[in-house]
Design a protein around this motif. Structure first.
Motif, PDB file in Angstrom:
ATOM      1  N   UNK A 254      11.604  -3.264  -0.815  1.00 41.89           N
ATOM      2  CA  UNK A 254      10.697  -3.255  -1.470  1.00 41.89           C
ATOM      3  C   UNK A 254      10.595  -1.785  -0.591  1.00 41.89           C
ATOM      4  N   UNK A 255       9.779  -0.987  -1.269  1.00 38.21           N
ATOM      5  CA  UNK A 255       9.132   0.690  -0.765  1.00 38.21           C
ATOM      6  C   UNK A 255       7.624   0.777  -0.841  1.00 38.21           C
ATOM      7  N   UNK A 256       7.229   0.430  -0.007  1.00 37.42           N
ATOM      8  CA  UNK A 256       5.716   1.751  -0.164  1.00 37.42           C
ATOM      9  C   UNK A 256       5.524   2.589  -0.018  1.00 37.42           C
ATOM     10  N   UNK A 257       5.285   3.124  -1.471  1.00 39.54           N
ATOM     11  CA  UNK A 257       4.796   4.236  -2.009  1.00 39.54           C
ATOM     12  C   UNK A 257       3.212   5.167  -1.793  1.00 39.54           C
ATOM     13  N   UNK A 258       2.468   5.428  -1.211  1.00 41.65           N
ATOM     14  CA  UNK A 258       1.475   6.265  -0.786  1.00 41.65           C
ATOM     15  C   UNK A 258       0.950   8.134  -0.957  1.00 41.65           C
ATOM     16  N   UNK A 259       0.260   7.855  -2.261  1.00 42.57           N
ATOM     17  CA  UNK A 259      -0.136   8.875  -2.864  1.00 42.57           C
ATOM     18  C   UNK A 259      -1.310  10.092  -2.575  1.00 42.57           C
TER      19      UNK A 259
END
Length: 331
Positions: free
Chosen positions: A118-123
């Motif tokens: 699981x990768x966490x993506x902050x936009x």
């Protein structure tokens, strides 16, 4: 015609309104993958697991856009993490590929799956992170095949290895170095003793030094110039220094009464105690009570000091007399 144009524009606006969120989502999408270099190993062999996240150039330059890689524990289900590399970046045309490599192993035979990553993506700066998940990876962990139809073979004997001096070269070098160092120290210590400089004793005796200082004091005519305290200070210091060097008495650190008591064991000095007491009494009064002795008393004190030196000087060719008399006089 006018109505058809209006209807067409409304239709286009609706289509763009529906597609705009999807276009933003497409801009923020991140491609993440998890790949293994093999899907079949034997027990104890290792697998290279590579995690990658592909960003566009715009996403990579955006300071608020971040991708956090999964943090793998030291142990997964049926797998152990042996090593993990640092996060690295590769540039491929307009894409930036972030990747990290893990080395895994397993000691359980069977078919196992490396779990999804699981990768966490902050936009955005305060945006809620989105998750990007990879697919699981199946790995077969096989045991070593054993042919049970064949008979057991006997244990082989231990074979000896031919002796070689090169197997012990390190010990030989250390031993030779130790011998050289010890030999060098022994040689140095022996030669050092031979070349030590001979310390020569001073040829001028304490008596001669004291006589020269008394002569210099008379020639300077200190009391004639009115400096009475300086005259008696120097006169008594000359005698005290002479007593220290000639008879090993700590005369400079003692009061007059202590000095008169400590000269008793020295026969020659004790015989001159009355002269020394009279000289010290006048000197103490002149130095501490501001007494003004007469000119005759100045000369008499100088004469007593010279007589004390003459009486106690060592005989020529004889050792300095520092012993005690068997029959000491009592003060």
């Amino acid at each position: 015609m006018y109505k058809q144009e209006v209807i067409r524009r409304i239709f286009l606006c609706c289509i763009l309104g529906l597609l705009f969120p999807f276009s933003l989502l497409a801009q923020q999408a991140v491609d993440v993958t998890a790949k293994a270099d093999t899907n079949s190993i034997r027990i104890g062999e290792q697998i290279k697991l590579q995690l990658t996240a592909t960003l566009t150039a715009q996403q990579f330059k955006d300071a608020n856009f971040k991708v956090l890689f999964p943090v793998l524990p030291d142990s997964l289900d049926h797998f152990e993490v042996v090593t993990r590399s640092n996060l690295d970046t590769l540039v491929n045309q307009d894409q930036h590929i972030l990747h990290q490599t893990f080395t895994l192993t397993s000691f359980d035979s069977g078919h196992w799956e490396i779990p999804p990553m699981r990768f966490e993506v902050f936009s955005g700066a305060n945006a809620t992170p989105d998750s990007a998940v990879t697919l699981p990876i199946g790995v077969d962990v096989n045991t070593v095949a054993v042919d049970t139809t064949k008979a057991f073979k006997p244990i082989k004997e231990i074979k000896g290895v031919a002796w070689s001096i090169w197997d012990y070269w390190l010990y030989i070098v250390i031993g030779a170095a130790a011998v050289l160092i010890i030999g060098g120290l022994i040689w140095y210590l022996r030669t050092r003793k031979k070349t030590e400089p001979v310390i020569k004793t001073p040829t001028v005796s304490p008596y001669e030094i004291a006589i020269q200082e008394l002569k210099a004091l008379k020639e300077e005519k200190v009391w004639q110039q009115g400096d009475i305290k300086q005259y008696y200070t120097r006169l008594t210091d000359i005698l005290r220094t002479y007593f220290e060097h000639q008879f090993s008495i700590a005369a400079l650190e003692q009061t007059s009464e202590e000095l008169l008591q400590n000269i008793k064991p020295v026969t020659k000095l004790n015989q001159q105690r009355d002269k020394l007491r009279s000289l010290l009494a006048i000197a103490d009064l002149a130095k501490f009570a501001k007494l003004q002795p007469t000119a005759d008393e100045h000369q008499e004190c100088m004469q007593k000091a010279e007589e004390i030196l003459e009486w106690t000087k060592p005989k020529t060719g004889a050792a300095e007399e520092t012993g005690t008399d068997a029959t000491l006089e009592k003060a």
